[in-house]
Scaffold this motif. Sequence first.
Motif, short mmCIF file in Angstrom:
data_model
loop_
_atom_site.label_atom_id
_atom_site.label_comp_id
_atom_site.label_asym_id
_atom_site.label_seq_id
_atom_site.Cartn_x
_atom_site.Cartn_y
_atom_site.Cartn_z
N ASN A 108 0.85 -1.19 0.00
CA ASN A 108 0.00 0.00 0.00
C ASN A 108 0.89 1.24 0.00
OD1 ASN A 108 0.92 0.18 2.64
ND2 ASN A 108 -0.96 -0.62 3.54
N THR A 109 0.30 2.41 -0.05
CA THR A 109 1.10 3.63 -0.14
C THR A 109 1.96 3.85 1.10
OG1 THR A 109 -0.79 4.89 0.70
CG2 THR A 109 -0.52 4.76 -1.69
N ALA A 110 1.54 3.29 2.23
CA ALA A 110 2.28 3.45 3.48
C ALA A 110 3.37 2.41 3.66
CB ALA A 110 1.32 3.41 4.67
N ASN A 111 3.42 1.40 2.76
CA ASN A 111 4.37 0.29 2.93
C ASN A 111 4.32 -0.26 4.36
OD1 ASN A 111 5.50 0.14 0.30
ND2 ASN A 111 6.70 1.98 0.74
N THR A 112 3.12 -0.50 4.85
CA THR A 112 2.92 -0.93 6.23
C THR A 112 3.70 -2.20 6.53
OG1 THR A 112 0.67 -0.06 6.08
CG2 THR A 112 1.18 -1.49 7.95
N LEU A 113 4.46 -2.20 7.63
CA LEU A 113 5.18 -3.39 8.07
C LEU A 113 4.17 -4.44 8.54
CD1 LEU A 113 8.03 -1.61 10.05
CD2 LEU A 113 8.24 -2.73 7.83
N LEU A 114 4.39 -5.67 8.15
CA LEU A 114 3.45 -6.75 8.45
C LEU A 114 4.04 -7.67 9.51
CD1 LEU A 114 2.21 -7.66 4.86
CD2 LEU A 114 1.02 -6.30 6.59
N ASP A 115 3.50 -7.59 10.72
CA ASP A 115 3.91 -8.51 11.77
C ASP A 115 3.00 -9.73 11.74
OD1 ASP A 115 1.61 -7.23 12.63
OD2 ASP A 115 2.13 -7.39 14.75
N ASN A 116 3.36 -10.73 12.54
CA ASN A 116 2.52 -11.93 12.72
C ASN A 116 2.23 -12.65 11.42
OD1 ASN A 116 1.18 -13.69 14.51
ND2 ASN A 116 -0.79 -12.78 14.01
N ILE A 117 3.18 -12.62 10.48
CA ILE A 117 3.09 -13.43 9.26
C ILE A 117 3.84 -14.72 9.52
CG2 ILE A 117 3.50 -13.54 6.78
CD1 ILE A 117 1.59 -11.31 7.64
N LYS A 118 3.15 -15.86 9.43
CA LYS A 118 3.82 -17.14 9.61
C LYS A 118 4.43 -17.57 8.28
CE LYS A 118 3.25 -21.94 11.08
NZ LYS A 118 2.32 -22.99 11.56
N ILE A 119 5.73 -17.87 8.30
CA ILE A 119 6.45 -18.23 7.08
C ILE A 119 6.99 -19.64 7.25
CG2 ILE A 119 8.25 -17.52 5.46
CD1 ILE A 119 8.22 -14.83 7.17
N VAL A 120 6.67 -20.50 6.32
CA VAL A 120 7.19 -21.86 6.32
C VAL A 120 8.19 -21.97 5.18
CG1 VAL A 120 6.66 -24.30 6.10
CG2 VAL A 120 5.07 -22.78 7.30
N LEU A 121 9.42 -22.33 5.49
CA LEU A 121 10.46 -22.56 4.48
C LEU A 121 10.32 -24.00 4.01
CD1 LEU A 121 12.98 -21.26 3.11
CD2 LEU A 121 14.34 -22.39 4.88
N LYS A 122 10.01 -24.18 2.72
CA LYS A 122 9.76 -25.51 2.17
C LYS A 122 10.72 -25.79 1.02
CE LYS A 122 5.61 -27.10 1.84
NZ LYS A 122 4.19 -27.31 1.43
N GLN A 123 11.13 -27.04 0.95
CA GLN A 123 11.92 -27.52 -0.19
C GLN A 123 11.12 -28.65 -0.82
OE1 GLN A 123 15.93 -29.06 0.55
NE2 GLN A 123 16.62 -27.91 -1.25
#
Length: 744
Positions: free
Chosen positions: A448-463
């Motif tokens: 968005n125009t504010a480039n809002t920082l996104l906390d609480n994003i769960k990221i799974v590293l997958k191969q």
Amino acid sequence: LQAFVNDDDVHLTWDAPVSGGTGAVANYILDDGSYEDGFSSYQGGGDLWLGNEFATADSGTLTSVDIYFIDNTSAGSDQVTVEIFDENGILAGSSGLYTPSSDDFLTVPLNNIYFKETFYAMVHWSNPTSITNYLGLDEDGSHAAEDPEWYYDGSNWDKLSNMGYTGGVFGIRAHAVVQGGKDVVYGRLTGLNPAQSAHTSASLVRAMRSVTTNNTAVSSKHELSDYVTTGLTGYKVYRNAGLQASLDASFTSYDDLNLSDGSYSYTVTALYGPAESAAAGPVGVVIGITNPAPLTTCGDIACPVNSSISVPVNVEGFTDITAISLRLEYDPTVITYTGYSNVNSSLSGMMINNIAVSSTLHKVLISWSDVNPKTLTSGSKLFDLDFSYHSGNTLLTWNNSSNNGADCEYADAIGDPLTDIPTTQFYHNGSVTWQPGYNVTGVYRSNNTANTLLDNIKIVLKQGTMRVDSVTTNLSGEYAFSSVEDGTYELESGTNKPWAGVNATDAIKIQRHFTGLEILNSPVRIDAADVNMTNSVNATDAIKTKRRFTGLDNSFLRGDWTFAKPITGGNSITVSGADVVQDMQGLCVGDVNGSNIPAPGKNGSAGVAITISGEMDVKAGETFEIPVNMTQTMQMSAVSLVIEYPGDKLEITDVKLQGVEPVYKVSGDQIRLAWSEIEPIDGKAGEQLLSIRCRTTSGMTGAEVVTLTSGNESELADEMGEPIMSAALSVPAIRLKNTIGTGE
């Protein structure tokens, strides 16, 4: 855990776990022990998963599963695994390979796979060369009607009950150590409601190919009561990391007798059947030595090349100490000293210095003293030593052989040296070793125009399909994976942030993109526009967006949020001999103009005000139309309206927009309406934009005046698809006409 020394004996005592312990056995059993059907993969049928959803509010670690297989005389030698998926269908862990049993249960260890609330336990056939014994399916037990069975083909999830087969419960029973003092779980804990709507449909053809039935198999060997336990079953005592004793649950003490002179460290774990809790302790003791020095331990660190590390130095038995002298040696070709950090707050005035002895040997000298004796709790940190790691391995060695044994020394309350011989009993060396892998880091922001920082994003590293690791972004939107080996990976992202910022303005932006009038210029916005995941953006996505805004649909095939790399799109990364920095962008699906500002911000909608202009007299029970007029001249290519009205006084029967057909839904006390087209509505001030056909209900009396209001999601967009600021509409107030004495 406490330890008491008497000559050369150690007496250990500990508290029993409260209410069966913070880690108690839970047995998740949904089948009734009889299996009316069975399923297996065909030869060469590709990857196939079959299993159960376990809807629970617990969290803990899965220790094993028991699986019932029905004999198949045509079975080959293929092996299978058990895989655990979390509530989002993301792989959390896997068992080793095993051969399916024959008309019997088979216990498969899971090596403490973590779960939080709902999980899926699935048997995985990996492109088998032959069929196997059949996984039993209970079709008539007490939980069969809830249909917790699931089918997965590596991409999509579905149910056998959706494919022409009878649903039920597979013969898979999960065993775990859970938090909260629960001793036994029998059957379901909460209403089982499998989240089928969260998954896309699997291939019907593939499911049919994967099914073979056997209607005669019944389990007679195991009944449910075989799996009911009583929680705590015993303890294990460890000395210097080696198993010293196994005790039953009645013991809360242990005597370790006739020990040789030296220092010892003890821990105790609780047992719940085959499961073992985290350790209590450690506690350290010293035998046969008068006025012993504290036990000083340097940490062991494994790390990838070219990384920054902090090595902890901890102590036990630090009582009434007034001085510290330490010398730690290392190989400078492996690591470079960069400083120290996290000095214990009780030890002000600590001095630490690095000195080169030779090209292959450096030493760190540590000095501290205070006339006031200090005591630290067992296991306290003295400080961290900070290094840059290059490559190779090095020991971190306490050297007390020089300077007449004074380079490593502690002084007691009156300044006298404490006994610390032999050195290895009191000073435990550390190490820095190479661990294959690199750091993968970055920041998640909203597009968005504010480039809002996104906390609480769960990221799974997958191969591939294998889950490597998972992290969650912090308040600054940052994430970090360490020790990632060379290879190609995917960053699979998800969040429970609310879906917001989507309306008919976004629908017109989608249509403008398709017609080439306004091209969406970032990968994540294109993904957000492709709400039905067809890899194309067109009017179908626009109508889906309007349907969801109005409440006719409650989900998108793509989900609620989408994430992508800012420039190239997608979510893949390649690690090749160096750290990787990869930022990501996120949007709510459908929010192609980036109007949503995730919390703690607010929705970026421009809003539409509804003002009251005059009154309108209506007759009880008769149908009438409420005009909604424009208060300003404006061209509109998108209309998003949430009109709130008293549902106990008015019944809405139809809604019409000026010369066009909108998408709308009347629900509760709201009208939700969406419309968008490339050709705008040319609206003039005072003209009617909308008419609402309705009639009064018995809840409205002659003494009342009814008004309509605008919800905060309302928005009008101009001919370019941009929100119209300070837009306003007007409606009359509604009054029930008094017909008494009029002859009407």
